[in-house]
Write an enzyme that holds these catalytic residues in place. Structure first.
Site, PDB file in Angstrom:
ATOM      1  N   CYS A  72       0.820  -1.231   0.000  1.00 18.05           N
ATOM      2  CA  CYS A  72       0.000   0.000   0.000  1.00 18.05           C
ATOM      3  C   CYS A  72       0.844   1.267   0.000  1.00 18.05           C
ATOM      4  CB  CYS A  72      -0.944  -0.014   1.185  1.00 18.05           C
ATOM      5  SG  CYS A  72      -1.808  -1.569   1.307  1.00 18.05           S
ATOM      6  N   ASN A 120     -10.247  -0.529   0.056  1.00 16.47           N
ATOM      7  CA  ASN A 120      -8.782  -0.442   0.099  1.00 16.47           C
ATOM      8  C   ASN A 120      -8.222  -1.055  -1.186  1.00 16.47           C
ATOM      9  OD1 ASN A 120      -6.078  -0.886   0.515  1.00 16.47           O
ATOM     10  ND2 ASN A 120      -6.300  -1.719   2.569  1.00 16.47           N
ATOM     11  N   HIS A 142      -3.350   6.753   2.399  1.00 16.02           N
ATOM     12  CA  HIS A 142      -3.776   5.459   1.855  1.00 16.02           C
ATOM     13  C   HIS A 142      -5.189   5.181   2.385  1.00 16.02           C
ATOM     14  CE1 HIS A 142      -4.200   1.335   0.958  1.00 16.02           C
ATOM     15  NE2 HIS A 142      -3.900   0.886   2.161  1.00 16.02           N
TER      16      HIS A 142
HETATM   17  N1  ACO Z   1     -18.524  -8.474   9.798  1.00 14.62           N
HETATM   18  C1  ACO Z   1     -18.936  -8.749  11.051  1.00 14.62           C
HETATM   19  N2  ACO Z   1     -18.113  -9.084  12.031  1.00 14.62           N
HETATM   20  C2  ACO Z   1     -16.805  -9.152  11.759  1.00 14.62           C
HETATM   21  C3  ACO Z   1     -16.300  -8.881  10.467  1.00 14.62           C
HETATM   22  C4  ACO Z   1     -17.212  -8.537   9.471  1.00 14.62           C
HETATM   23  N3  ACO Z   1     -16.833  -8.253   8.215  1.00 14.62           N
HETATM   24  N4  ACO Z   1     -14.957  -9.013  10.488  1.00 14.62           N
HETATM   25  C5  ACO Z   1     -14.612  -9.357  11.748  1.00 14.62           C
HETATM   26  N5  ACO Z   1     -15.736  -9.451  12.496  1.00 14.62           N
HETATM   27  C6  ACO Z   1     -15.847  -9.804  13.911  1.00 14.62           C
HETATM   28  C7  ACO Z   1     -14.710 -10.672  14.375  1.00 14.62           C
HETATM   29  O1  ACO Z   1     -14.953 -12.028  14.089  1.00 14.62           O
HETATM   30  C8  ACO Z   1     -14.700 -10.390  15.844  1.00 14.62           C
HETATM   31  O2  ACO Z   1     -15.717 -11.148  16.432  1.00 14.62           O
HETATM   32  P1  ACO Z   1     -15.491 -11.811  17.901  1.00 14.62           P
HETATM   33  O3  ACO Z   1     -15.258 -10.649  18.819  1.00 14.62           O
HETATM   34  O4  ACO Z   1     -16.779 -12.530  18.117  1.00 14.62           O
HETATM   35  O5  ACO Z   1     -14.297 -12.683  17.740  1.00 14.62           O
HETATM   36  C9  ACO Z   1     -15.123  -8.923  15.932  1.00 14.62           C
HETATM   37  O6  ACO Z   1     -15.764  -8.629  14.694  1.00 14.62           O
HETATM   38  C10 ACO Z   1     -13.977  -7.972  16.132  1.00 14.62           C
HETATM   39  O7  ACO Z   1     -12.963  -8.293  15.191  1.00 14.62           O
HETATM   40  P2  ACO Z   1     -11.652  -7.468  15.098  1.00 14.62           P
HETATM   41  O8  ACO Z   1     -10.801  -8.029  13.999  1.00 14.62           O
HETATM   42  O9  ACO Z   1     -11.039  -7.317  16.450  1.00 14.62           O
HETATM   43  O10 ACO Z   1     -12.243  -6.047  14.646  1.00 14.62           O
HETATM   44  P3  ACO Z   1     -11.539  -4.673  14.593  1.00 14.62           P
HETATM   45  O11 ACO Z   1     -12.282  -3.697  15.400  1.00 14.62           O
HETATM   46  O12 ACO Z   1     -10.056  -4.773  14.807  1.00 14.62           O
HETATM   47  O13 ACO Z   1     -11.768  -4.264  13.071  1.00 14.62           O
HETATM   48  C11 ACO Z   1     -10.522  -4.227  11.009  1.00 14.62           C
HETATM   49  C12 ACO Z   1     -11.223  -5.096  12.050  1.00 14.62           C
HETATM   50  C13 ACO Z   1     -11.581  -3.360  10.342  1.00 14.62           C
HETATM   51  C14 ACO Z   1      -9.873  -5.127   9.965  1.00 14.62           C
HETATM   52  C15 ACO Z   1      -9.485  -3.344  11.713  1.00 14.62           C
HETATM   53  O14 ACO Z   1      -8.637  -4.119  12.532  1.00 14.62           O
HETATM   54  C16 ACO Z   1      -8.627  -2.618  10.736  1.00 14.62           C
HETATM   55  O15 ACO Z   1      -9.090  -1.770  10.002  1.00 14.62           O
HETATM   56  N6  ACO Z   1      -7.313  -2.899  10.727  1.00 14.62           N
HETATM   57  C17 ACO Z   1      -6.420  -2.267   9.794  1.00 14.62           C
HETATM   58  C18 ACO Z   1      -6.476  -3.058   8.568  1.00 14.62           C
HETATM   59  C19 ACO Z   1      -5.913  -2.305   7.431  1.00 14.62           C
HETATM   60  O16 ACO Z   1      -5.932  -1.094   7.383  1.00 14.62           O
HETATM   61  N7  ACO Z   1      -5.390  -3.077   6.525  1.00 14.62           N
HETATM   62  C20 ACO Z   1      -4.906  -2.566   5.380  1.00 14.62           C
HETATM   63  C21 ACO Z   1      -3.525  -1.975   5.498  1.00 14.62           C
HETATM   64  S1  ACO Z   1      -2.428  -2.774   4.558  1.00 14.62           S
HETATM   65  C22 ACO Z   1      -3.032  -2.815   3.083  1.00 14.62           C
HETATM   66  O17 ACO Z   1      -3.733  -1.885   2.742  1.00 14.62           O
HETATM   67  C23 ACO Z   1      -2.764  -3.987   2.159  1.00 14.62           C
END
Ligand code: ACO
Length: 323
Positions: A112, A280, A250
């Site tokens: 990214c 993304n 990004h």
């Molecule tokens: N729909 C519903 N529930 C979901 C989903 C979904 N799509 N995805 C995860 N969950 C659930 C999980 O299973 C978990 O459930 P549990 O508590 O029962 O186990 C709960 O939601 C919380 O999951 P987390 O992964 O802890 O959620 P978080 O608040 O961290 O959000 C996210 C996840 C959006 C991916 C966040 O961590 C994030 O944005 N991280 C950065 C990712 C990023 O920016 N990546 C790209 C950068 S690199 C690149 O661009 C290639």
């Protein structure tokens, strides 16, 4: 040393729109969960065009807008992690499609952060006098590497391409930059392991294709490293935030951008966001954003902007640019 100037921005995205509601039919998720956690409403997902084709679409528009003939293009650099093949590179295929037969062409893999790394390299080629112009592309068809059964990742990514032409000219191009990598943390974001496989080895390693991500780790990494990197380019340039028209991050997650703004004590309207429409798109997200900003008249000649990115590698960095 020569001066450089960005002459054009362009984008090309697949027509097929996949909304959060569409994803509710594939995995156990909801529009409310996706939008509130990421700021994403919909994304473009290719149903036919591969990475080189959409990159060539953006490239053609960028060279036309920069008033360059294809054979005048001297350098093509594409930031991508989702090329059609290992060989040839996306840049070489784009060269063939657009007829840029006199260009040197190669790809950069910095996930990214790729577009910023590619623009940095192109700016050096121009400023050192090696080339008089360069076509810089960021393009991805990430949907090839998304596990459509994994709700944790399939809701995040989209396909698309953006491009710009940077030329020898009477501007400053990149005024200051701050670019980093940390291979120690590479396992936080991976896709497609290819083990050694030949008649002389007994390979027992497991292969995998899809994107695996430690979401929380990447979130924490981005919110820690990006504000420091933005502050660093301001410091190096001896400018202030008042001189900066926009910060173009990004487009991974609106919550990450909100935390960055808070840490820098800047208003949210200083940051451009369009992840609601495209998700993304990794290396393509910044040039797609710049192209949209240019179409909307939000940025114009002589404006100063900061582009900032973070992603797989791990990689991160910022560039302060005079347009
Ligand atoms: N729909 C519903 N529930 C979901 C989903 C979904 N799509 N995805 C995860 N969950 C659930 C999980 O299973 C978990 O459930 P549990 O508590 O029962 O186990 C709960 O939601 C919380 O999951 P987390 O992964 O802890 O959620 P978080 O608040 O961290 O959000 C996210 C996840 C959006 C991916 C966040 O961590 C994030 O944005 N991280 C950065 C990712 C990023 O920016 N990546 C790209 C950068 S690199 C690149 O661009 C290639």
């Amino acid at each position: 040393m020569f001066n450089s100037k960005i002459a054009s921005f362009a984008k090309c995205v697949p027509e097929n729109i996949v909304t959060n509601n569409d994803l509710e039919k594939l995995v156990d998720t909801s529009d409310e969960w996706i939008f509130s956690r990421t700021g994403i409403k919909e994304r473009r997902i290719s149903v036919s065009e591969n990475t080189s084709e959409i990159c060539a679409g953006a490239a053609k528009k960028a060279i036309d807008a920069a008033k360059l003939m294809p054979e005048e293009v001297e350098l093509i650099i594409t930031a991508t992690i989702s090329g059609d093949y290992y060989i040839p590179s996306v840049s070489c295929i784009v060269q063939k499609i657009i007829g840029a037969k006199n260009a040197m062409a190669f790809d950069i893999n910095a996930a990214c952060s790729g577009f910023i790394f590619a623009l940095s390299a192109a700016d050096k080629f121009i400023k050192t006098g090696t080339f008089k112009n360069a076509l810089v592309i960021g393009g991805e068809v990430l949907s090839k590497f998304v596990d459509w059964d994994d709700r944790g990742t399939c809701v995040l990514f989209g396909d698309g391409a953006g491009a710009c032409v940077i030329k020898r000219g009477n501007g400053r191009g990149i005024i200051a930059e701050d670019l980093h990598s940390d291979g120690e943390k590479g396992e936080s974001l991976m896709s497609s392991y290819i083990p050694v496989d030949n008649p002389f080895c007994e390979s027992t390693e497991e292969t995998f294709k899809f994107i695996k991500m430690g979401g929380r780790e990447i979130f924490n990494f981005a919110t820690r490293k990006v504000p420091a990197s933005i502050n660093e380019v301001i410091k190096k340039s001896a400018l202030s935030f008042d001189d900066i028209k926009y910060i173009v991050p990004h487009q991974a997650n609106s919550r990450i951008v909100e935390i960055i703004a808070k840490k820098l004590k800047l208003p949210m309207n200083k940051f451009f966001m369009n992840m609601d429409k495209y998700g993304n798109t990794s290396g393509a997200s910044i040039p797609i954003a710049l192209s949209e900003m240019s179409e909307k008249g939000l940025i114009k000649e002589n404006d100063k902007i900061i582009v900032t990115g973070f992603g797989g590698g791990l990689t991160w960095g910022s560039a302060l640019i005079e347009l």
